[in-house]
Design a protein around this motif. Structure first.
Motif, PDB file in Angstrom:
ATOM      1  N   GLN A   1       0.806  -1.223   0.000  1.00 50.69           N
ATOM      2  CA  GLN A   1       0.000   0.000   0.000  1.00 50.69           C
ATOM      3  C   GLN A   1       0.840   1.275   0.000  1.00 50.69           C
ATOM      4  OE1 GLN A   1      -2.451  -0.592   3.474  1.00 50.69           O
ATOM      5  NE2 GLN A   1      -3.859  -1.965   2.415  1.00 50.69           N
ATOM      6  N   ALA A   2       2.124   1.183   0.335  1.00 53.31           N
ATOM      7  CA  ALA A   2       2.977   2.376   0.386  1.00 53.31           C
ATOM      8  C   ALA A   2       3.147   2.965  -1.007  1.00 53.31           C
ATOM      9  CB  ALA A   2       4.334   2.028   0.983  1.00 53.31           C
ATOM     10  N   THR A   3       2.966   4.269  -1.120  1.00 53.32           N
ATOM     11  CA  THR A   3       3.062   4.928  -2.430  1.00 53.32           C
ATOM     12  C   THR A   3       4.469   5.433  -2.739  1.00 53.32           C
ATOM     13  OG1 THR A   3       2.314   6.981  -1.383  1.00 53.32           O
ATOM     14  CG2 THR A   3       0.641   5.629  -2.458  1.00 53.32           C
ATOM     15  N   ASN A   4       5.372   5.373  -1.768  1.00 54.24           N
ATOM     16  CA  ASN A   4       6.728   5.894  -2.002  1.00 54.24           C
ATOM     17  C   ASN A   4       7.727   4.813  -2.378  1.00 54.24           C
ATOM     18  OD1 ASN A   4       6.545   4.879   0.690  1.00 54.24           O
ATOM     19  ND2 ASN A   4       8.451   5.941   1.218  1.00 54.24           N
ATOM     20  N   ILE A   5       7.278   3.567  -2.530  1.00 49.08           N
ATOM     21  CA  ILE A   5       8.211   2.518  -2.956  1.00 49.08           C
ATOM     22  C   ILE A   5       7.636   1.714  -4.128  1.00 49.08           C
ATOM     23  CG2 ILE A   5       9.634   2.203  -0.899  1.00 49.08           C
ATOM     24  CD1 ILE A   5       7.745  -0.068  -0.078  1.00 49.08           C
ATOM     25  N   PRO A   6       7.474   2.361  -5.295  1.00 46.48           N
ATOM     26  CA  PRO A   6       7.094   1.572  -6.470  1.00 46.48           C
ATOM     27  C   PRO A   6       8.197   0.581  -6.839  1.00 46.48           C
ATOM     28  CG  PRO A   6       7.711   3.806  -7.098  1.00 46.48           C
ATOM     29  CD  PRO A   6       7.624   3.780  -5.605  1.00 46.48           C
ATOM     30  N   PHE A   7       9.448   0.932  -6.467  1.00 44.32           N
ATOM     31  CA  PHE A   7      10.568   0.029  -6.717  1.00 44.32           C
ATOM     32  C   PHE A   7      11.701   0.365  -5.757  1.00 44.32           C
ATOM     33  CE2 PHE A   7      11.730   3.790  -9.041  1.00 44.32           C
ATOM     34  CZ  PHE A   7      13.107   3.863  -8.943  1.00 44.32           C
ATOM     35  N   LEU A   8      12.636  -0.572  -5.643  1.00 43.66           N
ATOM     36  CA  LEU A   8      13.867  -0.357  -4.891  1.00 43.66           C
ATOM     37  C   LEU A   8      15.028  -0.868  -5.739  1.00 43.66           C
ATOM     38  CD1 LEU A   8      12.833  -1.557  -1.305  1.00 43.66           C
ATOM     39  CD2 LEU A   8      13.204   0.804  -2.021  1.00 43.66           C
ATOM     40  N   HIS A   9      16.117  -0.113  -5.777  1.00 42.65           N
ATOM     41  CA  HIS A   9      17.321  -0.511  -6.499  1.00 42.65           C
ATOM     42  C   HIS A   9      18.136  -1.429  -5.600  1.00 42.65           C
ATOM     43  CE1 HIS A   9      20.983   0.989  -9.054  1.00 42.65           C
ATOM     44  NE2 HIS A   9      20.704  -0.284  -9.258  1.00 42.65           N
ATOM     45  N   LEU A  10      18.382  -2.645  -6.060  1.00 43.58           N
ATOM     46  CA  LEU A  10      19.143  -3.626  -5.278  1.00 43.58           C
ATOM     47  C   LEU A  10      20.603  -3.586  -5.723  1.00 43.58           C
ATOM     48  CD1 LEU A  10      16.611  -6.606  -5.521  1.00 43.58           C
ATOM     49  CD2 LEU A  10      16.728  -4.813  -3.765  1.00 43.58           C
ATOM     50  N   GLN A  11      21.462  -3.176  -4.814  1.00 44.92           N
ATOM     51  CA  GLN A  11      22.878  -3.031  -5.146  1.00 44.92           C
ATOM     52  C   GLN A  11      23.742  -3.945  -4.268  1.00 44.92           C
ATOM     53  OE1 GLN A  11      22.596   1.380  -4.591  1.00 44.92           O
ATOM     54  NE2 GLN A  11      23.586   1.451  -6.599  1.00 44.92           N
ATOM     55  N   PRO A  12      24.706  -4.641  -4.890  1.00 49.17           N
ATOM     56  CA  PRO A  12      25.542  -5.574  -4.126  1.00 49.17           C
ATOM     57  C   PRO A  12      26.441  -4.881  -3.107  1.00 49.17           C
ATOM     58  CG  PRO A  12      26.356  -5.343  -6.370  1.00 49.17           C
ATOM     59  CD  PRO A  12      25.039  -4.641  -6.327  1.00 49.17           C
ATOM     60  N   SER A  13      26.623  -3.572  -3.222  1.00 44.76           N
ATOM     61  CA  SER A  13      27.463  -2.833  -2.267  1.00 44.76           C
ATOM     62  C   SER A  13      26.781  -2.640  -0.911  1.00 44.76           C
ATOM     63  CB  SER A  13      27.831  -1.458  -2.842  1.00 44.76           C
ATOM     64  OG  SER A  13      26.660  -0.707  -3.141  1.00 44.76           O
ATOM     65  N   GLU A  14      25.464  -2.864  -0.867  1.00 41.29           N
ATOM     66  CA  GLU A  14      24.718  -2.770   0.384  1.00 41.29           C
ATOM     67  C   GLU A  14      24.366  -4.180   0.841  1.00 41.29           C
ATOM     68  OE1 GLU A  14      21.386  -0.203  -0.187  1.00 41.29           O
ATOM     69  OE2 GLU A  14      22.600   1.464  -0.923  1.00 41.29           O
ATOM     70  N   LEU A  15      24.576  -4.461   2.114  1.00 40.36           N
ATOM     71  CA  LEU A  15      24.415  -5.829   2.609  1.00 40.36           C
ATOM     72  C   LEU A  15      23.025  -6.378   2.348  1.00 40.36           C
ATOM     73  CD1 LEU A  15      25.597  -8.251   4.078  1.00 40.36           C
ATOM     74  CD2 LEU A  15      24.925  -7.186   6.252  1.00 40.36           C
ATOM     75  N   TRP A  16      21.980  -5.575   2.645  1.00 37.23           N
ATOM     76  CA  TRP A  16      20.620  -6.080   2.445  1.00 37.23           C
ATOM     77  C   TRP A  16      20.346  -6.367   0.972  1.00 37.23           C
ATOM     78  CZ3 TRP A  16      16.865  -3.555  -0.477  1.00 37.23           C
ATOM     79  CH2 TRP A  16      17.155  -2.225  -0.839  1.00 37.23           C
ATOM     80  N   GLY A  17      20.895  -5.512   0.080  1.00 39.15           N
ATOM     81  CA  GLY A  17      20.732  -5.726  -1.356  1.00 39.15           C
ATOM     82  C   GLY A  17      21.486  -6.955  -1.832  1.00 39.15           C
ATOM     83  N   ALA A  18      22.704  -7.123  -1.345  1.00 40.99           N
ATOM     84  CA  ALA A  18      23.521  -8.287  -1.721  1.00 40.99           C
ATOM     85  C   ALA A  18      22.842  -9.589  -1.290  1.00 40.99           C
ATOM     86  CB  ALA A  18      24.904  -8.174  -1.092  1.00 40.99           C
ATOM     87  N   ASN A  19      22.241  -9.588  -0.107  1.00 33.85           N
ATOM     88  CA  ASN A  19      21.552 -10.793   0.389  1.00 33.85           C
ATOM     89  C   ASN A  19      20.364 -11.149  -0.495  1.00 33.85           C
ATOM     90  OD1 ASN A  19      23.325 -11.043   2.523  1.00 33.85           O
ATOM     91  ND2 ASN A  19      22.018  -9.953   3.972  1.00 33.85           N
TER      92      ASN A  19
END
Length: 293
Positions: free
Chosen positions: A120-138
């Motif tokens: 329902q959140a309107t501010n996250i239509p997408f998120l960029h997943l980057q390997p340099s960030e731990l949560w993104g790499a996981n």
């Protein structure tokens, strides 16, 4: 498995089949320039989409925003978000696409608390997943593992995938983003889908700007602003591009002629159809049809 022409309904909603009722996900590898259109056309779906670019780079558009995603990076695309993708610099971009039914991410008991607020959140239509960030790499590592598990079909792989999806979601919601809810944003997205739905129902007919504006309950000028802001194109150019998309399937039929196809998809002039086709596909419909033989 390469999906070259995924099916969408008249509202642009993707109808990709889930693998099984027990495992409500679709996971496949996509080479963008091998799609029937030469790119991934605009669409949306109820499922969450996770992307991992394996080769090259691509420009993804989610609602109004464009983002270049490079090799090793990825995306989370939220439920209901309009999106499309094009190869960048003829890189031969290949990516893993993982579509997941939201209710399969976590158990029913946890769904309302930990999943619904993100849909329902309107501010996250997408998120960029980057390997340099731990949560993104996981998350990226888990996407790759899920794709491998489906290929290997090892014992109890469904359970392993279920565990990995829980880990993906845990990493996603632990990144600390503050959720926002703007009714105006939801309203704008719904209006855009109403106009697109009308176009997809009537593309084979004569279409005027007034018709599209009326479908969205907008003035002509506001209708144009919606399309230019969200899709970076005018309403009538979108109509012609969509007609070209529909013509590709018809041209594959052995008995079809270029003239018949032109009129079937809404063009009232064969020469204009050929001109628009050339600009969109970098070839003529005659050459496109001949290459299929």
């Amino acid at each position: 498995m390469q999906i070259k022409n995924f099916i969408i309904d008249k509202t642009l909603k993707e109808l990709t089949q889930h693998r099984t009722v027990v495992l409500p996900i679709a996971c496949y590898e996509t080479i963008i320039n091998q799609n029937i259109n030469g790119y991934i056309p605009l669409h949306w779906h109820d499922e969450f989409q996770f992307v991992l670019v394996m080769k090259g780079e691509a420009i993804f558009q989610m609602n109004e925003e464009k983002l270049t995603v490079q090799e090793g990076e990825g995306l989370f695309i939220n439920s209901g978000c309009l999106h499309m993708a094009r190869d960048k610099n003829q890189s031969g971009c290949t990516y893993i696409c993982l579509n997941v039914a939201p209710r399969f991410v976590l158990s029913q008991e946890l769904y309302t608390t930990f999943v619904t607020p993100y849909i329902q959140a309107t501010n996250i239509p997408f998120l960029h997943l980057q390997p340099s960030e731990l949560w993104g790499a996981n998350i990226l590592a888990s996407i790759l593992k899920i794709n491998q598990l489906i290929k290997q079909h090892s014992p109890y792989y469904e359970i392993e995938i279920s565990v990995l999806l829980s880990l993906i979601w845990k990493n996603l919601i632990m990144n600390g983003i503050d959720l926002e809810y703007e009714q105006a944003m939801l309203f704008k997205s719904d209006r855009m889908k109403q106009m697109l739905n009308w176009i997809h129902l009537h593309y084979a007919e004569k279409i005027l700007l007034d018709d599209i504006a009326r479908a969205g309950h907008l003035s002509r000028s506001e209708c144009c602003r919606y399309f230019k802001r969200m899709l970076k194109i005018t309403p009538l150019n979108y109509v012609n591009d969509y007609r070209i998309q529909k013509s590709l399937i018809l041209l594959q039929q052995p008995e079809s002629t270029v003239t018949n196809v032109a009129y079937q998809v809404g063009f009232n002039s064969t020469s204009y159809f050929i001109d628009r086709f050339r600009k969109s596909m970098n070839t003529t419909p005659f050459a496109y049809k001949k290459a299929l033989l």
